[in-house]
Design a protein around this motif. Structure first.
Motif, PDB file in Angstrom:
ATOM      1  N   ILE A   1       0.866  -1.177   0.000  1.00 42.80           N
ATOM      2  CA  ILE A   1       0.000   0.000   0.000  1.00 42.80           C
ATOM      3  C   ILE A   1       0.903   1.227   0.000  1.00 42.80           C
ATOM      4  CG2 ILE A   1      -1.778   1.280   1.249  1.00 42.80           C
ATOM      5  CD1 ILE A   1      -2.504  -1.401   2.607  1.00 42.80           C
ATOM      6  N   THR A   2       0.755   2.081  -0.986  1.00 42.05           N
ATOM      7  CA  THR A   2       1.545   3.308  -1.059  1.00 42.05           C
ATOM      8  C   THR A   2       0.586   4.481  -1.220  1.00 42.05           C
ATOM      9  OG1 THR A   2       3.357   2.105  -2.126  1.00 42.05           O
ATOM     10  CG2 THR A   2       3.421   4.516  -2.229  1.00 42.05           C
ATOM     11  N   MET A   3       0.716   5.483  -0.355  1.00 42.15           N
ATOM     12  CA  MET A   3      -0.136   6.669  -0.396  1.00 42.15           C
ATOM     13  C   MET A   3       0.773   7.893  -0.359  1.00 42.15           C
ATOM     14  SD  MET A   3      -2.998   5.365   2.364  1.00 42.15           S
ATOM     15  CE  MET A   3      -4.186   6.616   1.898  1.00 42.15           C
ATOM     16  N   THR A   4       0.633   8.788  -1.337  1.00 41.63           N
ATOM     17  CA  THR A   4       1.468   9.988  -1.391  1.00 41.63           C
ATOM     18  C   THR A   4       0.586  11.219  -1.505  1.00 41.63           C
ATOM     19  OG1 THR A   4       1.693   9.728  -3.785  1.00 41.63           O
ATOM     20  CG2 THR A   4       3.440   8.790  -2.411  1.00 41.63           C
TER      21      THR A   4
ATOM     22  N   LEU B   1       1.783  -7.056  13.367  1.00 42.49           N
ATOM     23  CA  LEU B   1       1.077  -8.281  13.734  1.00 42.49           C
ATOM     24  C   LEU B   1       1.090  -9.298  12.610  1.00 42.49           C
ATOM     25  CD1 LEU B   1      -2.039  -6.863  15.627  1.00 42.49           C
ATOM     26  CD2 LEU B   1      -0.120  -8.125  16.607  1.00 42.49           C
ATOM     27  N   LEU B   2       1.185  -8.821  11.372  1.00 41.32           N
ATOM     28  CA  LEU B   2       1.222  -9.720  10.218  1.00 41.32           C
ATOM     29  C   LEU B   2       2.646  -9.956   9.734  1.00 41.32           C
ATOM     30  CD1 LEU B   2      -1.797  -8.287   8.187  1.00 41.32           C
ATOM     31  CD2 LEU B   2      -1.785 -10.146   9.832  1.00 41.32           C
ATOM     32  N   GLY B   3       3.626  -9.423  10.454  1.00 40.64           N
ATOM     33  CA  GLY B   3       5.011  -9.574  10.029  1.00 40.64           C
ATOM     34  C   GLY B   3       5.445  -8.560   8.994  1.00 40.64           C
ATOM     35  N   GLY B   4       4.655  -7.494   8.827  1.00 42.59           N
ATOM     36  CA  GLY B   4       4.996  -6.470   7.852  1.00 42.59           C
ATOM     37  C   GLY B   4       5.534  -5.219   8.500  1.00 42.59           C
ATOM     38  N   GLN B   5       5.529  -4.130   7.738  1.00 45.67           N
ATOM     39  CA  GLN B   5       6.064  -2.875   8.254  1.00 45.67           C
ATOM     40  C   GLN B   5       5.381  -1.698   7.584  1.00 45.67           C
ATOM     41  OE1 GLN B   5      10.239  -2.650   7.332  1.00 45.67           O
ATOM     42  NE2 GLN B   5       9.954  -2.983   5.148  1.00 45.67           N
ATOM     43  N   VAL B   6       5.466  -0.544   8.246  1.00 49.07           N
ATOM     44  CA  VAL B   6       4.905   0.707   7.736  1.00 49.07           C
ATOM     45  C   VAL B   6       5.986   1.774   7.808  1.00 49.07           C
ATOM     46  CG1 VAL B   6       3.259   2.568   8.197  1.00 49.07           C
ATOM     47  CG2 VAL B   6       2.503   0.189   8.284  1.00 49.07           C
TER      48      VAL B   6
ATOM     49  N   ARG C   1       7.404  14.696  -1.335  1.00 50.68           N
ATOM     50  CA  ARG C   1       6.025  14.377  -1.008  1.00 50.68           C
ATOM     51  C   ARG C   1       5.981  13.728   0.379  1.00 50.68           C
ATOM     52  NH1 ARG C   1       2.383  13.896  -5.399  1.00 50.68           N
ATOM     53  NH2 ARG C   1       3.327  14.409  -7.391  1.00 50.68           N
ATOM     54  N   TRP C   2       4.787  13.638   0.876  1.00 45.46           N
ATOM     55  CA  TRP C   2       4.587  12.869   2.102  1.00 45.46           C
ATOM     56  C   TRP C   2       4.083  11.486   1.697  1.00 45.46           C
ATOM     57  CZ3 TRP C   2       5.640  13.502   7.179  1.00 45.46           C
ATOM     58  CH2 TRP C   2       5.078  12.595   8.067  1.00 45.46           C
ATOM     59  N   ARG C   3       4.812  10.449   2.146  1.00 38.57           N
ATOM     60  CA  ARG C   3       4.480   9.101   1.700  1.00 38.57           C
ATOM     61  C   ARG C   3       4.223   8.192   2.895  1.00 38.57           C
ATOM     62  NH1 ARG C   3       8.533   4.849  -1.246  1.00 38.57           N
ATOM     63  NH2 ARG C   3       9.383   4.894   0.875  1.00 38.57           N
ATOM     64  N   LEU C   4       3.167   7.390   2.754  1.00 42.32           N
ATOM     65  CA  LEU C   4       2.901   6.285   3.687  1.00 42.32           C
ATOM     66  C   LEU C   4       2.973   5.002   2.873  1.00 42.32           C
ATOM     67  CD1 LEU C   4       1.838   5.037   6.393  1.00 42.32           C
ATOM     68  CD2 LEU C   4      -0.460   5.381   5.485  1.00 42.32           C
ATOM     69  N   ARG C   5       3.860   4.111   3.277  1.00 45.25           N
ATOM     70  CA  ARG C   5       4.041   2.850   2.557  1.00 45.25           C
ATOM     71  C   ARG C   5       3.964   1.700   3.546  1.00 45.25           C
ATOM     72  NH1 ARG C   5       8.417  -0.537   1.282  1.00 45.25           N
ATOM     73  NH2 ARG C   5       8.169  -1.679  -0.690  1.00 45.25           N
ATOM     74  N   ALA C   6       3.111   0.736   3.235  1.00 48.65           N
ATOM     75  CA  ALA C   6       2.947  -0.438   4.085  1.00 48.65           C
ATOM     76  C   ALA C   6       3.113  -1.685   3.236  1.00 48.65           C
ATOM     77  CB  ALA C   6       1.572  -0.440   4.750  1.00 48.65           C
ATOM     78  N   VAL C   7       3.774  -2.686   3.801  1.00 48.78           N
ATOM     79  CA  VAL C   7       3.960  -3.982   3.144  1.00 48.78           C
ATOM     80  C   VAL C   7       3.469  -5.053   4.106  1.00 48.78           C
ATOM     81  CG1 VAL C   7       5.590  -5.605   2.124  1.00 48.78           C
ATOM     82  CG2 VAL C   7       5.929  -3.146   1.811  1.00 48.78           C
ATOM     83  N   LEU C   8       2.478  -5.843   3.644  1.00 49.97           N
ATOM     84  CA  LEU C   8       1.883  -6.890   4.473  1.00 49.97           C
ATOM     85  C   LEU C   8       2.130  -8.240   3.821  1.00 49.97           C
ATOM     86  CD1 LEU C   8      -1.583  -5.240   5.198  1.00 49.97           C
ATOM     87  CD2 LEU C   8       0.553  -4.979   6.473  1.00 49.97           C
ATOM     88  N   PRO C   9       2.864  -9.141   4.462  1.00 51.29           N
ATOM     89  CA  PRO C   9       3.061 -10.487   3.906  1.00 51.29           C
ATOM     90  C   PRO C   9       1.733 -11.232   3.813  1.00 51.29           C
ATOM     91  CG  PRO C   9       4.638 -10.032   5.664  1.00 51.29           C
ATOM     92  CD  PRO C   9       3.618  -8.947   5.712  1.00 51.29           C
ATOM     93  N   LEU C  10       1.567 -11.996   2.747  1.00 51.04           N
ATOM     94  CA  LEU C  10       0.342 -12.752   2.560  1.00 51.04           C
ATOM     95  C   LEU C  10       0.560 -14.258   2.632  1.00 51.04           C
ATOM     96  CD1 LEU C  10      -1.212 -10.774  -0.429  1.00 51.04           C
ATOM     97  CD2 LEU C  10      -1.731 -10.565   2.008  1.00 51.04           C
ATOM     98  N   GLY C  11       1.794 -14.712   2.517  1.00 53.31           N
ATOM     99  CA  GLY C  11       2.056 -16.148   2.559  1.00 53.31           C
ATOM    100  C   GLY C  11       1.393 -16.827   1.363  1.00 53.31           C
TER     101      GLY C  11
END
Length: 462
Positions: A401-404, A435-440, A448-458
């Motif tokens: 998820i990337t939000m700028t 909690l899912l082993g990911g990061q933000v 820009r201002w960026r929010l980036r999240a990576v969530l493992p799905l297995g």
């Protein structure tokens, strides 16, 4: 006088009397065991009545203790013993274990306490029944001549020959009974936390239960913050935008009011569900099964974007669900947490942006080791957008998820005095990902201002 009372308190005070009652209770609980072994000892002794013989009575008492120890291994013995000891022994309640004994080590300790309580209690109870009548006779012997004809004696001492010494013997017997009862009560009070206190397994189970309860409460707190915080930000902007164009664009005003109504209705429902769980207390179990149904990326993202756009904020959204082509195939927990992360990013952009905010959102499934893959032409769902790309990677294991924000909003966020580390919302988003082993990651990025999240799905979307 006061010093005398204080000196006698350990022997005759309220606590000592309660401990005496506790010992008497133990003696009463031993009686069924004693009656059973008394019959068995009498049969083995050739049909004799064990009550008529002190040695046989002592043998029946000794034979009853192993039976007591065996029954003390039952799990429910510990909570029953703890309740009695907490009420009568004067030991702080926090020093006792809670609930039935789980492990064999805890059962063994509870059995040792059960045996000690009943065994010592029976001796003190027997003394309490026998000593006072005998002491009463000795105290009255010098003053009642009829008592001198009774065969009353104490060991080698002949009280008939020395009747006026008998009261001293009676007083000594009463004092000995009091000392024995007080000493036995003190002994049991000191051993109670040792034998009925929590074992290492109990402490670990309690710690796990507290940790699980805290995790559920933190989850509820995040749900409240994300749902209510986003709703307030969106409703404020929608109302502000509607007020500015009230006379010139009635269609937009109607759309904004409809979005406000929908946002508040949904948020009130979530708020009621969470507050209901908090009122129930134990309703939020360790497994989190009682949590309210949360919105998901698959089912609710379009509505979230539509309500946000109703505030007049330009939002460009690109979504690429990968080769599966269906967001519904995402793992349920990943879909829930991804929705909340997008919601928090929208809240931050709407709350902290200055002037027109151009918010770009990219949500895609990508391979863990390669570039994103997906079916082309997915495009934006419900708004302006770009078409998704197509890749060759076969391992689709992460949801990104990337939000700028536009440069103006990013500059405002990074201005002196502005909060750049995020508040509770960004912290909550990071906790959700962890909690899912990911990061933000959140902060300035290339102007820009960026929010980036990576969530493992297995294996969830394969």
């Amino acid at each position: 006088m006061a010093r005398g009372r204080a000196g006698l308190s350990p022997l005759l005070g309220a606590r000592a009397r309660l401990r005496w009652v506790h010992l008497t209770l133990g003696g009463a609980l031993l009686m069924p065991y004693f009656l059973l072994t008394e019959v068995a000892v009498g049969v083995l002794a050739g049909g004799s009545n064990a009550r008529d013989s002190l040695p046989l009575s002592l043998a029946a008492y000794a034979a009853a203790l192993p039976l007591v120890a065996v029954t003390g291994l039952f799990r429910l013995v510990r909570p029953m013993s703890v309740a009695a000891a907490r009420a009568l022994c004067g030991v702080p309640g926090e020093r006792f274990a809670e609930g039935p004994a789980r492990s064999w080590a805890a059962r063994g300790r509870a059995s040792a306490w059960w045996t000690l309580h009943l065994g010592v209690g029976a001796l003190v109870s027997g003394m309490s029944l026998a000593v006072p009548p005998m002491a009463g006779v000795l105290l009255a012997l010098p003053f009642v001549s009829a008592l001198r004809e009774l065969p009353v004696g104490l060991g080698p001492f002949d009280v008939q020959a020395h009747p006026y010494v008998a009261p001293l013997l009676g007083t000594a017997l009463l004092a000995g009974l009091v000392l024995c009862a007080a000493g036995a009560g003190t002994l049991l009070a000191r051993l109670a936390p040792v034998l009925l206190g929590p074992t290492a397994a109990d402490r670990l189970a309690a710690a796990e239960e507290r940790a699980a309860d805290l995790a559920v409460r933190n989850r509820l707190a995040r749900e409240l913050h994300d749902a209510v915080g986003h709703a307030l930000s969106a409703v404020t902007l929608q109302a502000s935008a509607a007020r500015r164009v009230l006379d010139s664009d009635p269609d937009f005003v109607r759309e904004a009011l409809a979005a406000i109504e929908d946002t508040t209705r949904r948020t009130v429902g979530e708020l009621d569900a969470v507050l209901g769980l908090l009122r129930e207390g134990d309703g939020a179990g360790a497994g989190g099964g009682g949590l309210p149904a949360a919105p998901t990326l698959a089912a609710d993202l379009d509505g979230l974007l539509a309500r946000s756009r109703a505030s007049g904020i330009p939002i460009t959204a690109r979504q690429d669900p990968g080769p599966a082509g269906d967001w519904g195939r995402l793992p349920a927990i990943a879909s829930r947490e991804a929705y909340r992360i997008v919601q928090e990013g929208l809240s931050n952009a709407l709350r902290h942006g200055t002037g027109p905010v151009d918010l770009r959102i990219l949500v895609r499934v990508r391979g863990g080791q390669g570039e994103p893959g997906g079916q082309g032409g997915q495009g934006e769902r419900g708004g302006q957008g770009e078409s998704g790309g197509q890749g060759e990677s076969g391992g689709y294991e992460e949801l990104e998820i990337t939000m700028t924000n536009d440069p103006a909003a990013a500059a405002a966020a990074a201005a002196p005095g502005a909060r750049t580390t995020g508040g509770r919302g960004l912290q909550g988003a990071a906790e959700r990902a962890a909690l899912l082993g990911g990061q933000v990651e959140a902060g300035p990025h290339e102007g820009r201002w960026r929010l980036r999240a990576v969530l493992p799905l297995g294996e969830g979307v394969r």
